[in-house]
Design an enzyme around this catalytic site. Structure first.
Site, PDB file in Angstrom:
ATOM      1  N   TYR A 195      -1.973 -12.693 -32.951  1.00 22.85           N
ATOM      2  CA  TYR A 195      -1.902 -13.421 -34.225  1.00 22.85           C
ATOM      3  C   TYR A 195      -2.339 -12.588 -35.427  1.00 22.85           C
ATOM      4  O   TYR A 195      -2.303 -13.059 -36.547  1.00 22.85           O
ATOM      5  CB  TYR A 195      -2.711 -14.721 -34.171  1.00 22.85           C
ATOM      6  N   LYS A 215      -5.871 -22.670 -33.204  1.00 20.28           N
ATOM      7  CA  LYS A 215      -6.988 -21.727 -33.073  1.00 20.28           C
ATOM      8  C   LYS A 215      -7.328 -21.695 -31.583  1.00 20.28           C
ATOM      9  O   LYS A 215      -7.815 -22.682 -31.024  1.00 20.28           O
ATOM     10  CB  LYS A 215      -8.179 -22.213 -33.895  1.00 20.28           C
ATOM     11  N   CYS A 229     -50.683 -21.948 -37.815  1.00 13.83           N
ATOM     12  CA  CYS A 229     -51.813 -21.316 -38.511  1.00 13.83           C
ATOM     13  C   CYS A 229     -52.700 -22.331 -39.220  1.00 13.83           C
ATOM     14  O   CYS A 229     -53.707 -21.953 -39.803  1.00 13.83           O
ATOM     15  CB  CYS A 229     -51.312 -20.276 -39.507  1.00 13.83           C
ATOM     16  N   GLU A 245      -1.302 -22.549 -37.326  1.00  7.95           N
ATOM     17  CA  GLU A 245      -1.141 -22.274 -35.893  1.00  7.95           C
ATOM     18  C   GLU A 245      -2.412 -22.704 -35.174  1.00  7.95           C
ATOM     19  O   GLU A 245      -3.467 -22.828 -35.809  1.00  7.95           O
ATOM     20  CB  GLU A 245      -0.905 -20.787 -35.675  1.00  7.95           C
ATOM     21  N   ASP A 263      -9.201 -21.001 -28.222  1.00  2.58           N
ATOM     22  CA  ASP A 263     -10.625 -20.898 -27.902  1.00  2.58           C
ATOM     23  C   ASP A 263     -10.829 -19.872 -26.788  1.00  2.58           C
ATOM     24  O   ASP A 263     -11.011 -20.224 -25.625  1.00  2.58           O
ATOM     25  CB  ASP A 263     -11.150 -22.277 -27.486  1.00  2.58           C
ATOM     26  N   ASP A 277       0.830  -1.213   0.000  1.00  2.00           N
ATOM     27  CA  ASP A 277       0.000   0.000   0.000  1.00  2.00           C
ATOM     28  C   ASP A 277       0.859   1.256   0.000  1.00  2.00           C
ATOM     29  O   ASP A 277       0.533   2.241  -0.660  1.00  2.00           O
ATOM     30  CB  ASP A 277      -0.929   0.017   1.224  1.00  2.00           C
ATOM     31  N   CYS A 320     -44.492 -23.852 -44.349  1.00  2.00           N
ATOM     32  CA  CYS A 320     -45.868 -23.377 -44.180  1.00  2.00           C
ATOM     33  C   CYS A 320     -46.191 -22.446 -45.335  1.00  2.00           C
ATOM     34  O   CYS A 320     -45.404 -21.564 -45.676  1.00  2.00           O
ATOM     35  CB  CYS A 320     -45.985 -22.639 -42.854  1.00  2.00           C
ATOM     36  N   CYS A 329     -49.451 -16.334 -41.494  1.00  3.25           N
ATOM     37  CA  CYS A 329     -49.076 -17.262 -40.417  1.00  3.25           C
ATOM     38  C   CYS A 329     -48.481 -16.469 -39.262  1.00  3.25           C
ATOM     39  O   CYS A 329     -47.488 -15.772 -39.441  1.00  3.25           O
ATOM     40  CB  CYS A 329     -48.057 -18.273 -40.931  1.00  3.25           C
ATOM     41  N   CYS A 355     -49.347 -26.595 -40.649  1.00  3.92           N
ATOM     42  CA  CYS A 355     -48.520 -25.747 -39.792  1.00  3.92           C
ATOM     43  C   CYS A 355     -49.125 -25.723 -38.394  1.00  3.92           C
ATOM     44  O   CYS A 355     -50.321 -25.435 -38.245  1.00  3.92           O
ATOM     45  CB  CYS A 355     -48.473 -24.343 -40.376  1.00  3.92           C
ATOM     46  N   LYS A 393     -11.295 -27.106 -37.988  1.00  4.96           N
ATOM     47  CA  LYS A 393     -11.756 -27.378 -36.630  1.00  4.96           C
ATOM     48  C   LYS A 393     -11.503 -28.837 -36.234  1.00  4.96           C
ATOM     49  O   LYS A 393     -11.517 -29.727 -37.067  1.00  4.96           O
ATOM     50  CB  LYS A 393     -13.267 -27.089 -36.512  1.00  4.96           C
TER      51      LYS A 393
HETATM   52  S1  IVH Z   1      -6.975 -15.017 -37.474  1.00  4.67           S
HETATM   53  C1  IVH Z   1     -10.232 -12.452 -40.219  1.00  4.67           C
HETATM   54  N1  IVH Z   1      -5.812 -16.712 -35.893  1.00  4.67           N
HETATM   55  O1  IVH Z   1     -11.076 -17.403 -34.404  1.00  4.67           O
HETATM   56  C2  IVH Z   1     -10.061 -13.106 -38.920  1.00  4.67           C
HETATM   57  N2  IVH Z   1      -8.074 -16.152 -35.430  1.00  4.67           N
HETATM   58  O2  IVH Z   1     -13.321 -17.273 -36.755  1.00  4.67           O
HETATM   59  C3  IVH Z   1      -8.627 -13.442 -38.680  1.00  4.67           C
HETATM   60  N3  IVH Z   1      -8.969 -17.214 -33.434  1.00  4.67           N
HETATM   61  O3  IVH Z   1     -12.531 -14.263 -34.432  1.00  4.67           O
HETATM   62  C4  IVH Z   1      -8.488 -14.193 -37.438  1.00  4.67           C
HETATM   63  N4  IVH Z   1      -7.141 -18.298 -32.880  1.00  4.67           N
HETATM   64  O4  IVH Z   1     -11.236 -14.914 -32.383  1.00  4.67           O
HETATM   65  C5  IVH Z   1      -6.947 -16.060 -36.158  1.00  4.67           C
HETATM   66  N5  IVH Z   1      -4.624 -18.141 -34.530  1.00  4.67           N
HETATM   67  C6  IVH Z   1      -5.736 -17.501 -34.813  1.00  4.67           C
HETATM   68  C7  IVH Z   1      -6.879 -17.624 -34.015  1.00  4.67           C
HETATM   69  C8  IVH Z   1      -8.044 -16.936 -34.367  1.00  4.67           C
HETATM   70  C9  IVH Z   1      -8.403 -18.046 -32.550  1.00  4.67           C
HETATM   71  C10 IVH Z   1     -10.368 -16.775 -33.399  1.00  4.67           C
HETATM   72  C11 IVH Z   1     -10.584 -15.309 -33.555  1.00  4.67           C
HETATM   73  C12 IVH Z   1     -11.513 -15.142 -34.715  1.00  4.67           C
HETATM   74  C13 IVH Z   1     -12.027 -16.527 -34.914  1.00  4.67           C
HETATM   75  C14 IVH Z   1     -12.125 -16.818 -36.385  1.00  4.67           C
END
Ligand code: IVH
Length: 694
Positions: A238, A128, A423, A126, A130, A47, A436, A442, A420, A326
């Site tokens: 990234y 992705k 309606c 690289e 999450d 502090d 429908c 509707c 439907c 993915k």
């Molecule tokens: S490049 C034009 N690189 O995934 C978008 N995105 O659907 C360029 N994400 O919204 C994004 N790891 O939140 C990129 N190594 C990576 C990533 C990454 C996670 C996410 C990002 C983006 C979504 C893409």
């Protein structure tokens, strides 16, 4: 410890040095306290350091550092986050789920760029991450603003919270760091920090988080940045947003620059020369996934050369130069308790599975789409079955199929209704979908259509909320969108006035009419979006608005495009961001007579304003350009996308409205037409010179 110099005796130079030292020392204590849970000074000592920092800053306010602890922690809770308009939209990546789709992606890129299979074309690969994406802006090396992705165009200002994250540098002194630069990446939480946070939350009787992503999002969106500071958030860089000039000419080199500047870059990023190398790296990351200590949900591939990325551009909200490959989704087993029917805005009857709640990939799932009757038949799912549910990232949960060994004797086959449920109109099959036929009568569709029509991104009519729409619909006051604009005139003639309705009065009715009047002039993009055409979200609506200029022109062209042989149909899909799916949906919409009636009725009540050009400053903005002959430096699609990006309209034929003909070798009749109409003609090199990309 040396006795500190009295603040009143400090010179500005000494004060600046002292503030730098304090910032560093307090950051070390913060890290020990918040992250390692192992403070190395007493609270009183800590502090005292903070107080000294504050006192020096009070005397020398011009010396407050961007990385000062006062900026990092002391911020009082703000009422709500302000909004930040992204200077460069934050888009997302297209997803692929199979090797096949990755091969198609690389082939598509090559085709677009006209790069043969034998020629080299490098991609980065690289993980992705999450987490949640963030854009952090630096001005002259200082962190000045950070924003969440939001809707991609506008996010929330979370600067104070981002400043509490140790991975994010506050000051960058590297000489090659651009004066104005937005770095982008992912905020995430490690598994260990997530587990510890949930233990602490539970102990304190606070909410526990479903998964690290939610925990990261919840922590970042704290209004009190002191709470965020106690949450162990991390960051991987990234990408980038606004940049005066990119710091290098390849994706790879930009990330190397990020590292030099002190940003964490994922160690599993590699450069691949072939699609085989990309897939091999995918499998390597997949193997390492469980041991990484944080969640990833796939592998991201990006074209390495930035000049090629630029040429590839975007389709709708995703870059052509990138793909998210993915991982296979997570699965769980549960009981199918029933099947409900939902009727969507477009009248499609969708069977939705009612499930005994089950956790899949960290999220509780209690219903899942069954898509259509064929799908139920094909999967042979019956009510009472135990089924396998799958959820992939943010994709809606799906049912893979029944576990036949667990089928009870009384499991019931589902029969799709032919009427439907809302309606009673006939629900007829169109391909696999049952729809429908009630259209605007509707209630399931009408109210939904009206609600969409007045929603924020559409006509945005204040005072016409969901409840009012439902009431007006139930009382026969508003059955379809044009009725909104005749409401006032009808009310004037009516004996049962709106102002006499329960909950209304003269003032609120006036306010509503004013709100409606305020929308008698509407942007073309909003107008299109408001129609609720399938597959036409706000981005596509904007693209259509730019491509067609006026509602009448769009209507007439779409009616013409119903004939697949008509030039209008080919032109439609040649526009940036418009693929076959969108094209079919728009053409189908205008093929329905009652939809055209609604559009015409609307046009008699509202004035639709053309969208301003994309790039008003480009030399071809607002011009009509025609490409003809063989192009050598770009494909025809690419030429079109480029011209549209620069604000030009691209047409398939030369007329007196044409401003410019770009003619390659072998140009024929169009060249003659150009001469006839006195249209300027240039070659491909001339085009590149004109748009300043030579
Ligand atoms: S490049 C034009 N690189 O995934 C978008 N995105 O659907 C360029 N994400 O919204 C994004 N790891 O939140 C990129 N190594 C990576 C990533 C990454 C996670 C996410 C990002 C983006 C979504 C893409």
């Amino acid at each position: 410890m040396q006795k500190p110099v009295a603040i009143s005796a400090l010179t500005p130079i000494e004060a600046a040095a002292e503030l730098a030292r304090l910032a560093q020392e307090i950051a070390i204590h913060d890290a020990r306290y918040y992250r390692e849970d192992a403070p190395s000074v007493t609270d009183a000592e800590y502090d005292a350091l903070r107080q000294r920092n504050d006192a020096i800053e009070a005397k020398f306010p011009e010396l407050v550092r961007a990385d000062s602890p006062s900026q990092r922690l002391g911020a009082a809770p703000v009422e709500a986050f302000g909004k930040v308009r992204h200077r460069v939209p934050m888009l997302s990546l297209a997803n692929g789920f199979s090797e096949e789709e990755v091969r198609e992606f690389t082939a598509r890129v090559r085709r677009f760029l006209n790069v043969g299979e034998a020629e080299p074309l490098a991609f980065t690969a690289e993980p992705k991450i999450d987490g949640l994406s963030i854009s952090i802006r630096y001005s002259h090396g200082k962190l000045v603003e950070a924003a969440t992705r939001g809707d991609g165009f506008e996010g929330e200002n979370v600067t104070a919270n981002i400043r509490t994250i140790a991975d994010v540098p506050h000051v960058i002194s590297a000489s090659d760091f651009p004066a104005d630069f937005e770095i982008r990446g992912e905020i995430y939480m490690s598994h260990a920090d997530f587990a510890a946070l949930n233990v602490a939350q539970e102990k304190a009787g606070e909410k526990v988080f479903a998964n690290p992503r939610n925990a990261a999002a919840g922590s970042l969106r704290q209004l009190d940045s002191r709470i965020t500071a106690r949450r162990a958030l991390r960051f991987f860089a990234y990408a980038w947003g606004y940049a005066e000039r990119p710091p290098a000419s390849t994706q790879w080199d930009v990330c190397q620059a990020f590292k030099r500047w002190g940003f964490p870059v994922n160690r599993l990023m590699v450069l691949c020369e072939t699609v085989e190398e990309m897939l091999a790296h995918y499998h390597r990351i997949e193997e390492e996934r469980a041991a990484l200590g944080y969640d990833i949900d796939g592998v991201v591939y990006k074209v390495n050369r930035l000049d090629l990325q630029e040429r590839l551009g975007f389709v709708s909200r995703s870059p052509r130069w990138g793909l998210a490959h993915k991982f296979a989704a997570e699965k769980a087993m549960t009981r199918l308790e029933g099947i409900d029917i939902q009727v969507g805005r477009t009248g499609a009857l969708t069977p939705v599975a009612r499930l005994a709640p089950v956790t899949v990939g960290g999220v509780v799932v209690s219903n899942a789409t069954l898509h259509n009757e064929d799908e139920i038949e094909r999967k042979d799912v019956r009510i009472g079955d135990t089924v396998i549910v799958q959820r992939a990232g943010d994709v809606i949960p799906q049912i893979l199929g029944p576990v036949l060994e667990k089928r009870p004797v009384d499991a019931v086959k589902f029969v799709m209704p032919e009427l439907c449920p809302f309606c009673g109109s006939h629900a007829v099959r169109e391909g696999v979908v049952r729809r429908c036929t009630g259209g605007l009568v509707c209630p399931a569709q009408a109210v939904e259509r009206l609600r969409h029509f007045v929603s924020r991104l559409a006509f945005d009519i204040e005072g016409l909320g969901e409840k009012v729409i439902q009431e007006f619909y139930d009382d026969g006051l508003v059955a379809s969108p044009p009725d909104i604009f005749t409401l006032e005139a009808r009310d004037a003639r009516s004996l049962k006035k709106l102002k006499d309705r329960e909950g209304w009065g003269a003032a609120s009715v006036r306010k509503l009419f004013d709100a409606i009047d305020a929308r008698r002039i509407i942007g073309f993009d909003r107008f299109i979006f408001a129609l609720g055409i399938r597959h036409v979200g706000e981005t596509t609506a904007r693209q259509l608005a730019r491509a067609y200029g006026s509602a009448e022109h769009l209507r007439d062209q779409m009616i013409a495009a119903a004939d697949p042989e008509n030039e209008a149909r080919r032109e439609l899909t040649a526009h940036e961001g418009i693929g076959d799916v969108v094209a079919d949906a728009v053409v189908e919409f205008f093929a329905e007579a009652h939809n055209v009636e609604v559009v015409n009725a609307l046009l008699s009540h509202v004035k639709v304003e053309a969208l301003e050009a994309v790039a008003t400053s480009s030399p071809v903005a607002g011009k009509t350009v025609v490409f003809t002959g063989a192009l050598e430096r770009m494909t025809r699609d690419e030429a079109k996308a480029m011209a549209e990006r620069l604000g030009a309209k691209v047409s398939g034929s030369v007329s007196k409205k044409t401003d410019l003909l770009v003619a390659g070798p072998g140009a024929g009749s169009k060249l003659k037409d150009a001469e006839k109409h006195g249209v300027e003609v240039i070659d491909e090199d001339g085009w590149f010179r004109l748009v300043g990309q030579d």
